[in-house]
Design an enzyme around this catalytic site. Structure first.
Site, PDB file in Angstrom:
ATOM      1  N   PRO A  16      29.073   6.043  -4.423  1.00  0.00           N
ATOM      2  CA  PRO A  16      28.814   7.045  -3.362  1.00  0.00           C
ATOM      3  C   PRO A  16      27.254   7.144  -3.010  1.00  0.00           C
ATOM      4  CG  PRO A  16      30.506   8.238  -4.837  1.00  0.00           C
ATOM      5  CD  PRO A  16      30.061   6.907  -5.408  1.00  0.00           C
ATOM      6  N   LEU A  18      25.627   9.655  -2.219  1.00  0.00           N
ATOM      7  CA  LEU A  18      24.949  10.854  -2.531  1.00  0.00           C
ATOM      8  C   LEU A  18      25.762  11.562  -3.760  1.00  0.00           C
ATOM      9  CD1 LEU A  18      23.253  13.563  -0.421  1.00  0.00           C
ATOM     10  CD2 LEU A  18      25.396  14.224  -1.510  1.00  0.00           C
ATOM     11  N   GLY A  19      25.272  12.439  -4.560  1.00  0.00           N
ATOM     12  CA  GLY A  19      25.982  12.822  -5.622  1.00  0.00           C
ATOM     13  C   GLY A  19      25.435  14.632  -5.887  1.00  0.00           C
ATOM     14  N   GLY A  21      23.878  17.061  -8.543  1.00  0.00           N
ATOM     15  CA  GLY A  21      23.084  17.387  -9.735  1.00  0.00           C
ATOM     16  C   GLY A  21      23.781  18.462 -10.613  1.00  0.00           C
ATOM     17  N   ASP A  46      26.485  13.838 -11.392  1.00  0.00           N
ATOM     18  CA  ASP A  46      25.569  13.462 -12.221  1.00  0.00           C
ATOM     19  C   ASP A  46      25.273  14.553 -13.506  1.00  0.00           C
ATOM     20  OD1 ASP A  46      22.966  11.801 -12.970  1.00  0.00           O
ATOM     21  OD2 ASP A  46      22.259  13.794 -12.942  1.00  0.00           O
ATOM     22  N   TYR A  51      22.519  18.334 -20.646  1.00  0.00           N
ATOM     23  CA  TYR A  51      22.675  19.479 -19.983  1.00  0.00           C
ATOM     24  C   TYR A  51      23.881  20.885 -20.644  1.00  0.00           C
ATOM     25  CZ  TYR A  51      20.465  16.210 -16.723  1.00  0.00           C
ATOM     26  OH  TYR A  51      19.694  15.262 -16.088  1.00  0.00           O
ATOM     27  N   LYS A  80      24.801  10.701 -19.521  1.00  0.00           N
ATOM     28  CA  LYS A  80      23.429   9.915 -20.066  1.00  0.00           C
ATOM     29  C   LYS A  80      23.381  10.100 -21.761  1.00  0.00           C
ATOM     30  CE  LYS A  80      21.110  11.535 -15.741  1.00  0.00           C
ATOM     31  NZ  LYS A  80      21.489  12.881 -15.721  1.00  0.00           N
TER      32      LYS A  80
HETATM   33  N1  LIG Z   1      17.511  11.506 -15.359  1.00  0.00           N
HETATM   34  C1  LIG Z   1      16.515  12.570 -15.463  1.00  0.00           C
HETATM   35  O1  LIG Z   1      15.933  12.711 -16.429  1.00  0.00           O
HETATM   36  C2  LIG Z   1      16.716  13.733 -14.464  1.00  0.00           C
HETATM   37  C3  LIG Z   1      17.751  13.741 -13.864  1.00  0.00           C
HETATM   38  N2  LIG Z   1      18.029  14.877 -12.997  1.00  0.00           N
HETATM   39  C4  LIG Z   1      19.332  15.129 -12.170  1.00  0.00           C
HETATM   40  O2  LIG Z   1      18.806  15.387 -10.833  1.00  0.00           O
HETATM   41  C5  LIG Z   1      19.749  16.583 -10.408  1.00  0.00           C
HETATM   42  C6  LIG Z   1      18.550  17.115  -9.440  1.00  0.00           C
HETATM   43  O3  LIG Z   1      17.425  17.499  -9.846  1.00  0.00           O
HETATM   44  P1  LIG Z   1      17.087  18.753  -9.941  1.00  0.00           P
HETATM   45  O4  LIG Z   1      15.735  18.746 -11.085  1.00  0.00           O
HETATM   46  O5  LIG Z   1      18.263  19.667 -10.408  1.00  0.00           O
HETATM   47  O6  LIG Z   1      16.194  19.476  -8.839  1.00  0.00           O
HETATM   48  P2  LIG Z   1      16.539  19.457  -7.213  1.00  0.00           P
HETATM   49  O7  LIG Z   1      15.395  18.623  -6.663  1.00  0.00           O
HETATM   50  O8  LIG Z   1      17.761  18.743  -6.769  1.00  0.00           O
HETATM   51  O9  LIG Z   1      16.328  20.682  -6.672  1.00  0.00           O
HETATM   52  C7  LIG Z   1      17.505  21.832  -7.358  1.00  0.00           C
HETATM   53  C8  LIG Z   1      17.042  23.211  -6.745  1.00  0.00           C
HETATM   54  O10 LIG Z   1      16.876  23.422  -5.415  1.00  0.00           O
HETATM   55  C9  LIG Z   1      17.953  24.142  -4.785  1.00  0.00           C
HETATM   56  N3  LIG Z   1      18.499  23.894  -3.534  1.00  0.00           N
HETATM   57  C10 LIG Z   1      19.429  22.900  -3.599  1.00  0.00           C
HETATM   58  N4  LIG Z   1      19.722  22.596  -2.581  1.00  0.00           N
HETATM   59  C11 LIG Z   1      18.942  23.317  -1.424  1.00  0.00           C
HETATM   60  C12 LIG Z   1      18.763  23.536  -0.022  1.00  0.00           C
HETATM   61  N5  LIG Z   1      19.544  22.810   0.538  1.00  0.00           N
HETATM   62  N6  LIG Z   1      17.833  23.966   0.337  1.00  0.00           N
HETATM   63  C13 LIG Z   1      16.911  24.816  -0.659  1.00  0.00           C
HETATM   64  N7  LIG Z   1      17.259  24.875  -1.723  1.00  0.00           N
HETATM   65  C14 LIG Z   1      18.156  24.122  -2.307  1.00  0.00           C
HETATM   66  C15 LIG Z   1      18.582  24.672  -6.028  1.00  0.00           C
HETATM   67  O11 LIG Z   1      19.100  25.875  -5.906  1.00  0.00           O
HETATM   68  P3  LIG Z   1      20.757  26.371  -5.838  1.00  0.00           P
HETATM   69  O12 LIG Z   1      21.635  25.918  -6.752  1.00  0.00           O
HETATM   70  O13 LIG Z   1      20.521  27.915  -5.879  1.00  0.00           O
HETATM   71  O14 LIG Z   1      20.941  25.808  -4.618  1.00  0.00           O
HETATM   72  C16 LIG Z   1      17.953  24.304  -7.315  1.00  0.00           C
HETATM   73  O15 LIG Z   1      17.210  25.336  -7.461  1.00  0.00           O
HETATM   74  C17 LIG Z   1      19.499  17.384 -11.691  1.00  0.00           C
HETATM   75  O16 LIG Z   1      20.499  18.386 -11.567  1.00  0.00           O
HETATM   76  C18 LIG Z   1      20.007  16.082 -12.665  1.00  0.00           C
HETATM   77  O17 LIG Z   1      21.475  15.904 -12.584  1.00  0.00           O
HETATM   78  C19 LIG Z   1      16.965  15.804 -12.881  1.00  0.00           C
HETATM   79  C20 LIG Z   1      15.769  15.709 -13.599  1.00  0.00           C
HETATM   80  C21 LIG Z   1      15.691  14.698 -14.649  1.00  0.00           C
HETATM   81  O1  LIG Z   2      17.259  15.422 -17.117  1.00  0.00           O
HETATM   82  C1  LIG Z   2      16.543  15.954 -17.292  1.00  0.00           C
HETATM   83  C2  LIG Z   2      16.418  17.473 -17.150  1.00  0.00           C
HETATM   84  O2  LIG Z   2      15.303  18.091 -18.041  1.00  0.00           O
HETATM   85  C3  LIG Z   2      14.780  17.557 -19.230  1.00  0.00           C
HETATM   86  C4  LIG Z   2      13.917  18.497 -19.829  1.00  0.00           C
HETATM   87  O3  LIG Z   2      14.555  19.650 -20.349  1.00  0.00           O
HETATM   88  C5  LIG Z   2      14.488  16.094 -18.897  1.00  0.00           C
HETATM   89  O4  LIG Z   2      13.548  15.742 -19.847  1.00  0.00           O
HETATM   90  C6  LIG Z   2      15.543  15.237 -18.450  1.00  0.00           C
HETATM   91  O5  LIG Z   2      15.176  14.177 -18.151  1.00  0.00           O
END
Ligand SMILES: NC(=O)C1=CN([C@@H]2O[C@H](COP(=O)(O)OP(=O)(O)OC[C@H]3O[C@@H](n4cnc5c(N)ncnc54)[C@H](OP(=O)(O)O)[C@@H]3O)[C@@H](O)[C@H]2O)C=CC1
Ligand SMILES: O=C1CO[C@H](CO)[C@@H](O)[C@@H]1O
Length: 315
Positions: A16, A18-19, A21, A46, A51, A80
Site C-alpha cells: 500500500p 500509505l501506512g 506509524g 509500521d 516501540y 524491525k
Molecule cells: N525507521 C525509523 O527509524 C523510524 C520510523 N518511524 C516510523 O514513522 C512513523 C511516523 O513518524 P513519527 O515520528 O511518529 O511522526 P509523524 O511525523 O508521523 O508525526 C506524528 C505526530 O503528528 C501528529 N499528527 C498526525 N496526523 C496529524 C495531522 N493530520 N495533523 C496534525 N497532527 C498530526 C500525531 O499526533 P496524534 O497521534 O495525536 O494525531 C503525532 O504527534 C512512526 O510512528 C514510526 O512508525 C519514525 C521514526 C524513526
Molecule cells: O524508530 C525510531 C523511533 O525512535 C527511536 C529513538 O527512541 C529511533 O531511534 C528509531 O529509529
C-alpha cells in the site's frame, strides 16, 4: 473511505502507498488506532520491536481479521530488528519473538532498523533503548544473512533496511542472495531526499517516508529545530486550492516524490484525514513550491549512534 492504492515491490509483492506509524502510540490507545485505521482503509502498519507495542497492535489486527473486516493477506505488516540483535544467529529468533508478540505467523516486511550494531551492557530498557548499549563494529552484511533466513523460513515475506545511506544499501545489494525491497528513511518537505529516492528507485528499492510531519512529538525536540509547520502560509494556500488540509498536502507531496508515507496518529479524525489523499494530485507549480521547503532539516538524528563508523547521518 477508499483504500490506498498499491505499488509493486521488486519481488512482485503488493505494498500500500500509505501506512500507519505506531511509534509513541501508547498501550490502551494503539489497539483502537489500528482497528479504526483498518476500518478507514489502512492496510500497511509500521511497527518495531523497539516501540514496545507489538502485542497490542497484533491484538487489534487479529480482532479485525476475526470480525471479517480484512483478511491477513490484505494486510502489510512491517516490523524491525533492533540494533542489539545484529548477530546473524540472533535475527531469526528476534523475528520469531516479534511474531509471538503480534500473534501472527509472518510479517510482510522485516527491516534492519539501523545500520549500527549495539551490545547490551545491562538490561534492555524498551523506554530508554540506547541506555546500557554501546555501538560496536559489526558487518551488517552478516545481519543480512539472518534476514535472508527469515525469508527462507517464511516468517518474513520480504526484507529491507531502514536509515541506510546509498553506500550502505549498495553494500547489501552487492552481497544479497535475497535483495532488499525497501529503505525506510525520514522524508519530509524539509528533507525531501530526492537523490536517495532516485538512487533507491534505480535499483528497485522502494522508499518509505517515516516522520512525514517531522515527528512533532519526538522526545528530543528543542526550540529552534527546523520543524515542519502545518500553519505555514505557503502550505495553507496550496491546501486551499485543492480543498485539502496542510497535512494532506504534505502526505500527497511525499507520494508524488515516490515515497510511501507512514504518518502516526492515535486520533480518529486525523487517522481518517491522513489517508484521504488519493483523490488529488499536486501540479508542477505546487510541487516546485513544496520543493522550496527542502533545507536538510532532519528530525531524527539518533545521536547515540554517532560514535559508530556506520552512523548514517555524517555531514
Ligand atoms: N525507521 C525509523 O527509524 C523510524 C520510523 N518511524 C516510523 O514513522 C512513523 C511516523 O513518524 P513519527 O515520528 O511518529 O511522526 P509523524 O511525523 O508521523 O508525526 C506524528 C505526530 O503528528 C501528529 N499528527 C498526525 N496526523 C496529524 C495531522 N493530520 N495533523 C496534525 N497532527 C498530526 C500525531 O499526533 P496524534 O497521534 O495525536 O494525531 C503525532 O504527534 C512512526 O510512528 C514510526 O512508525 C519514525 C521514526 C524513526
Ligand atoms: O524508530 C525510531 C523511533 O525512535 C527511536 C529513538 O527512541 C529511533 O531511534 C528509531 O529509529
Amino acid at each position: 473511505m477508499a483504500k490506498a492504492p498499491t505499488v509493486i515491490l521488486s519481488n512482485d509483492v503488493k505494498c500500500p502507498q500509505l501506512g500507519l506509524g505506531t511509534w509513541l502510540s501508547p498501550p490502551g490507545e494503539v489497539q483502537k488506532a489500528v482497528k479504526h485505521a483498518i476500518d478507514c482503509g489502512y492496510r500497511y502498519f509500521d511497527c518495531a520491536m523497539l516501540y514496545g507495542n507489538e502485542a497490542e497492535i497484533g491484538q487489534g489486527i487479529r480482532e479485525k481479521i476475526a470480525d471479517g473486516t480484512v483478511t491477513r493477506d490484505e494486510l502489510f505488516i512491517v516490523t524491525k530488528l533492533w540494533n542489539t540483535f545484529h548477530e546473524r544467529d540472533q535475527v531469526v529468533p528476534t523475528c520469531r519473538q516479534s511474531l509471538e508478540n503480534f500473534g501472527l505467523d509472518y510479517v510482510d516486511l522485516y527491516l534492519i532498523h539501523w545500520p549500527v550494531a549495539q551490545k547490551l551492557s545491562g538490561p534492555f530498557n524498551i523506554n530508554l533503548p540506547f541506555d546500557n548499549a554501546a555501538c560496536y563494529n559489526h558487518d551488517f552484511v552478516d545481519t543480512w544473512r539472518g534476514m535472508e533466513e527469515c525469508v527462507d523460513l517464511g516468517i518474513a515475506k520480504s526484507i529491507g533496511v531502514s536509515n541506510f545511506t546509498n553506500e550502505q544499501l549498495q553494500r547489501v545489494l552487492d552481497a544479497a542472495r535475497i535483495k532488499p525491497v525497501m529503505n525506510q528513511v525520514e522524508v519530509t518537505p524539509n528533507l525531501n531526499q530526492k537523490s536517495l529516492i532516485k538512487y533507491c528507485k534505480d535499483r528497485g528499492v522502494q522508499v518509505t517516508a517515516y516522520s512525514p510531519f517531522g515527528s512533532p512529538a519526538r522526545p528530543w525536540k528543542k526550540p529552534g529545530d527546523p520543524d515542519v509547520s502545518l500553519d505555514d502560509p505557503k502550505l495553507m494556500s496550496i491546501g486551499k486550492k485543492y480543498g485539502k488540509t496542510t497535512s494532506q498536502v504534505i502526505l500527497r507531496y511525499l507520494v508524488e516524490l515516490g515515497a510511501i508515507p507512514i504518518p502516526k496518529s492515535q486520533n480518529p479524525k486525523r487517522i481518517e484525514m491522513n489517508i484521504d489523499i488519493f483523490d488529488f494530485t499536486l501540479d508542477d507549480e505546487d510541487m516546485k513550491a513544496m520543493d522550496s521547503f527542502n533545507c536538510n532539516g532532519r528530525a531524527v538524528h539518533a545521536m547515540e549512534l554517532m560514535g559508530s563508523n556506520e552512523y548514517p547521518f555524517k555531514k
